[in-house]
Design a protein around this motif. Structure first.
Motif, short mmCIF file in Angstrom:
data_model
loop_
_atom_site.label_atom_id
_atom_site.label_comp_id
_atom_site.label_asym_id
_atom_site.label_seq_id
_atom_site.Cartn_x
_atom_site.Cartn_y
_atom_site.Cartn_z
N GLY A 28 -26.06 -37.76 -31.08
CA GLY A 28 -25.42 -37.40 -29.85
C GLY A 28 -24.30 -36.20 -30.21
O GLY A 28 -23.43 -36.61 -31.42
N ARG A 29 -24.41 -34.86 -29.82
CA ARG A 29 -23.45 -34.01 -30.01
C ARG A 29 -22.39 -34.03 -29.13
O ARG A 29 -21.33 -33.04 -29.22
CB ARG A 29 -24.14 -32.76 -30.10
N GLY A 30 -22.32 -35.00 -28.12
CA GLY A 30 -21.13 -35.05 -27.06
C GLY A 30 -19.91 -35.51 -27.53
O GLY A 30 -19.06 -35.47 -26.93
N GLU A 80 -18.34 -30.17 -20.68
CA GLU A 80 -17.37 -29.66 -21.59
C GLU A 80 -15.92 -29.35 -21.32
O GLU A 80 -15.83 -28.31 -20.76
CB GLU A 80 -18.00 -28.30 -22.37
N SER A 81 -15.18 -30.18 -21.52
CA SER A 81 -13.68 -29.54 -21.29
C SER A 81 -12.67 -30.38 -22.38
O SER A 81 -11.44 -30.26 -22.06
CB SER A 81 -13.11 -30.63 -19.76
N GLU A 82 -13.24 -30.71 -23.25
CA GLU A 82 -12.13 -31.26 -24.48
C GLU A 82 -11.58 -30.01 -25.08
O GLU A 82 -12.06 -29.04 -25.50
CB GLU A 82 -13.16 -32.09 -25.61
N CYS A 117 -14.66 -36.56 -15.61
CA CYS A 117 -16.16 -36.70 -15.43
C CYS A 117 -17.06 -36.30 -16.46
O CYS A 117 -18.38 -36.37 -16.44
CB CYS A 117 -16.36 -35.80 -14.44
N GLY A 118 -16.54 -36.03 -17.73
CA GLY A 118 -17.27 -35.81 -18.98
C GLY A 118 -17.46 -37.25 -19.65
O GLY A 118 -18.58 -37.34 -20.44
N GLU A 119 -16.96 -38.27 -19.45
CA GLU A 119 -17.02 -39.56 -19.90
C GLU A 119 -18.39 -39.97 -18.94
O GLU A 119 -18.29 -39.78 -18.01
CB GLU A 119 -15.84 -40.71 -19.32
N GLU A 120 -19.26 -40.50 -19.72
CA GLU A 120 -20.52 -40.75 -19.16
C GLU A 120 -20.65 -41.69 -17.94
O GLU A 120 -21.28 -41.15 -16.91
CB GLU A 120 -21.72 -41.38 -20.00
N THR A 121 -19.94 -42.53 -17.62
CA THR A 121 -19.97 -43.44 -16.18
C THR A 121 -18.88 -42.65 -15.40
O THR A 121 -19.19 -42.50 -14.01
CB THR A 121 -19.38 -44.67 -16.58
N ILE A 173 -30.60 -41.95 -18.52
CA ILE A 173 -30.14 -41.40 -19.98
C ILE A 173 -29.08 -40.13 -19.74
O ILE A 173 -29.09 -39.47 -18.83
CB ILE A 173 -31.33 -40.82 -20.70
N ILE A 174 -28.12 -40.48 -20.38
CA ILE A 174 -26.92 -39.36 -20.49
C ILE A 174 -27.06 -38.72 -21.89
O ILE A 174 -26.90 -39.49 -22.85
CB ILE A 174 -25.46 -39.78 -20.09
N ASN A 175 -27.21 -37.51 -21.95
CA ASN A 175 -27.06 -36.66 -23.20
C ASN A 175 -26.21 -35.52 -23.04
O ASN A 175 -26.29 -34.66 -21.95
CB ASN A 175 -28.45 -36.70 -23.96
N CYS A 218 -12.12 -46.67 -20.67
CA CYS A 218 -12.88 -45.66 -21.39
C CYS A 218 -12.13 -45.25 -22.60
O CYS A 218 -11.08 -45.71 -23.01
CB CYS A 218 -13.10 -44.55 -20.35
N GLY A 219 -12.78 -44.29 -23.17
CA GLY A 219 -12.15 -43.75 -24.41
C GLY A 219 -11.17 -42.97 -24.50
O GLY A 219 -10.52 -42.46 -25.42
N LEU A 220 -10.66 -42.53 -23.12
CA LEU A 220 -9.58 -41.36 -23.23
C LEU A 220 -8.29 -41.99 -23.80
O LEU A 220 -7.77 -41.23 -24.43
CB LEU A 220 -9.40 -40.90 -21.66
#
Ligand SMILES: Cc1cc2nc3c(=O)[nH]c(=O)nc-3n(C[C@H](O)[C@H](O)[C@H](O)COP(=O)(O)O)c2cc1C
Ligand code: SF4
Lengths: 174, 454
Positions: free
Chosen positions: B62-64, B93-95, B183-187, B218-220, B414-416
């Motif tokens: 994954g490239r995300g 894309e907001s990172e 909202c970039g975090e998948e859930t 699926i989320i990609n 989450c991972g934030l």
């Protein structure tokens, strides 16, 4: 910060006779947007966008109308609307200037840009000029780090900004 | 070895193969005339499971941000039950430091649509939602137009070459966000898609089992899907001739870093932009060959390897290779989005840390106390330190705070929080001197030092 809440329970609600979500728009949304999703609630974001695009912001009455339209409670729609940065629950100016302040823009001189804007418009971040023309805001990364510093003015991204070219840019806006 | 020919940038002029000023939106006709949708046709000729096998064999990751193997993710879906299943495309894309998907959406939206159709066929997904961040106004419009072209040409809709999936015509919907990094975090994305606030969900259940609207999903990332067309067209073995192969002695079960990748370069360089190269290119090579070196001939001070959540590297790590193993090699969180930010010797790391802390404090969704309070207080402390009102004690506290937030699994959803932890902690650790200069010395023994001395 999305999680800072305001007391909306006791706030007076301004009302007008004319609806914000008129029948024509409803028909359009019903035909075009609602069928895209398995639940009506999923149309909340697109409907909020549509109403805001038309009226510039989202008055409480509009939130109530949207809730009625989607079969939700007004509090549910407000809960969603207040979470997102792009929904305006108070009026904004004709032009919304969102200056990116994330790291690449700061490295490339976003501060000088802000100084210029404060000076030129005479407003702080979050304020609207007296003539109602410009609202100045900060934005987090706009995804244009290679052309930093950048800013979004309404829907248009402006890149490689300098105090001089943003000055000229704003002067040209009708 | 440099990439022989562009893959993702095949139709987007990019140095050294083309001049970025020549970039134009690629239409459906131009896309097809240059070999577009060939990968989809080849995928369509295969059984869905066989397509997943090809993606698995390519070892595409994954490239995300997280680098999870795409084929493995696709394989997680439960068997079909005739009801609806979804694909959600992460175009949020907001990172900070990341702008690669921006370029793909701006110029070659059909490359993404081809990947979407391949994934829908392989995983038996009837509807694709492209969740594009609200600030990408122009890109959303271009995407909507491209989707219309795709409907008109039998990619999606009643005439789709995919035929019916789960008893429905394959659908592709552009869904605009409204300005929220989370909202970039998948859930978080799924909650937002359902019309709610973008609060990440506690996992499990994972989206593959219960995702959008409670159905398998699926989320990609955009770039992950965009590369699927070329992989299906030219094969997994071709894909694996690019990137960084598996080192000798590493078992085949450990995911490697194959394939080309988009790298964004920004900050103090002469030619910032998006460039395509093999995974595994050295940061120094990327900056010198593509980025035109550091601006004004200055020396390097700090590097963000892949979006600010990944942490910061110091100048002596300039030769680190950008691949999925970078986290272990260079003591950062990982490759992230491969958005490289370069800071020259004149950069003061105190405002940099303050800026990054502000980002996380602003974007924390507020569900988990360590993240909400931790990011907020880090920002407040760094603002104070920058203003010259900090003390040595603040630095200790800051280090403790940044090191503990999100570090213990299960304390944040989450991972934030983890990203904020790595970003601030690595800056403090690597550039302690910059911070020490700013604070008042106070006779103070930190609790840890005091207890260690006993
Ligand atoms: C706070 C946070 C923000 C994220 N933002 C994005 C994003 O903007 N775009 C993206 O593709 N992935 C983002 N991700 C990663 C996604 O959760 C997810 O891993 C990714 O979309 C999966 O796609 P991939 O396997 O194709 O990479 C983010 C993750 C976190 C924790
Ligand atoms: S870690 Fe932070 S951003 Fe993620 S869910 Fe918790 S509070 Fe929200």
């Amino acid at each position: 910060m999305a999680w800072i809440m305001k007391n909306s329970a006791t706030a007076p609600v301004a009302r007008r006779a004319e609806p914000y979500l008129d029948e024509a728009t409803k028909a359009l949304l019903e035909a075009d947007v609602i069928p895209r999703y398995p639940t009506r609630r999923a149309s909340t974001l697109p409907v909020l966008h549509a109403v805001q695009d038309r009226h510039g912001w989202l008055p409480t009455q509009a939130i109530e109308e949207i809730a009625d339209f989607l079969g939700l409670k007004a509090s549910e729609v407000l809960d969603t609307a207040s979470f997102y940065e792009m929904y305006w629950l108070q009026p904004k100016g004709k032009y919304l200037i969102m200056v990116c302040e994330s790291i690449s823009c700061e490295l490339m001189g976003h501060e000088k840009l802000m100084e210029k804007l404060h000076h030129k418009l005479g407003v702080e971040v979050g304020e609207t000029t007296k003539d109602g023309k410009f609202t100045l805001m900060h934005a987090e990364c706009l995804g244009a780090c290679d052309t930093a510093p950048c800013a979004l003015i309404n829907e248009t991204l402006h890149e490689h900004l300098t105090p001089d070219n943003i000055d000229a840019l704003l002067d040209k806006l009708p | 070895m440099a990439l022989a020919e562009p893959v993702l940038c095949k139709r987007i002029p990019t140095a050294p193969w083309g001049d970025p000023t020549d970039r134009k939106l690629v239409t459906y006709e131009q896309f097809v005339a240059t070999g577009g949708y060939e990968g989809l046709k080849k995928a369509r000729a295969l059984e869905p499971k066989a397509v997943i096998e090809v993606i698995k064999a390519s070892e595409l990751r994954g490239r995300g941000g997280a680098g999870f193997p795409a084929g493995v993710k696709w394989g997680f879906l439960p068997p079909e039950d005739g009801k609806r299943r979804y694909l959600t495309v992460n175009a949020d894309e907001s990172e900070p430091g990341t702008f690669k998907d921006h370029m793909l959406l701006d110029y070659d939206p059909h490359l993404l649509l081809e990947g979407i159709a391949i994934c829908m066929h392989a995983c038996r997904l009837d509807t694709a939602y492209i969740y594009i961040r609200g600030e990408y106004h122009l890109q959303a419009q271009k995407l909507i137009n491209a989707v219309k072209e795709a409907y008109a040409n039998g990619i999606f809709g009643p005439t789709s070459l995919l035929g019916q999936i789960n008893g429905r015509d394959p659908a592709c919907v552009v869904h605009r966000g409204a300005g929220a990094y989370i909202c970039g975090e998948e859930t978080g994305l799924l909650e937002s898609l359902e019309g709610k606030r973008g609060w990440p969900r506690i996992k499990p259940p994972f989206p593959a089992v219960a995702g959008a609207f409670g159905r398998p999903t699926i989320i990609n990332n955009v770039e992950t899907l965009a590369i699927c067309g070329p992989i299906m067209d030219k094969g997994a073995e071709w894909f694996k001739t690019m990137g960084k192969g598996r080192a000798a002695g590493v078992p085949a079960t450990v995911p490697a870093s194959f394939g080309p990748k988009l790298f964004g370069i920004s900050g103090h360089v002469n030619r910032p932009g998006v460039y395509e190269e093999n995974l595994g290119i050295k940061i120094s090579e990327l900056v010198n060959t593509y980025g035109g070196g550091i601006r004004g001939g200055k020396k390097l001070k700090a590097i963000v390897p892949g979006g600010i959540s990944m942490g910061v590297l110091s100048a002596d790590q300039y030769d680190t290779e950008l691949d999925f193993d970078i986290g272990r090699k260079a003591a950062c969180l990982g490759l992230g989005t491969a958005g490289v930010i370069i800071m020259d010797e004149d950069t003061d790391m105190v405002p940099v840390a303050r800026n990054i802390a502000r980002f996380f404090a602003h974007e924390s969704c507020g569900q988990c106390t360590p993240c909400r309070e931790g990011t907020g207080w880090m920002y407040k402390m760094l603002t104070r330190i920058e203003a010259g009102d900090g003390t040595t004690r603040d630095l200790d506290l800051l280090l403790e705070l940044s090191g503990s937030m999100g570090a213990m699994p299960g304390t944040t959803i989450c991972g934030l929080a983890d990203g904020a932890n790595w970003a601030i902690r690595t800056i403090l650790n690597k550039f302690w001197g910059d911070f020490e200069k700013r604070v008042r010395k106070e006779r103070y023994v930190s609790l840890q030092v005091a207890s260690a001395a006993k």
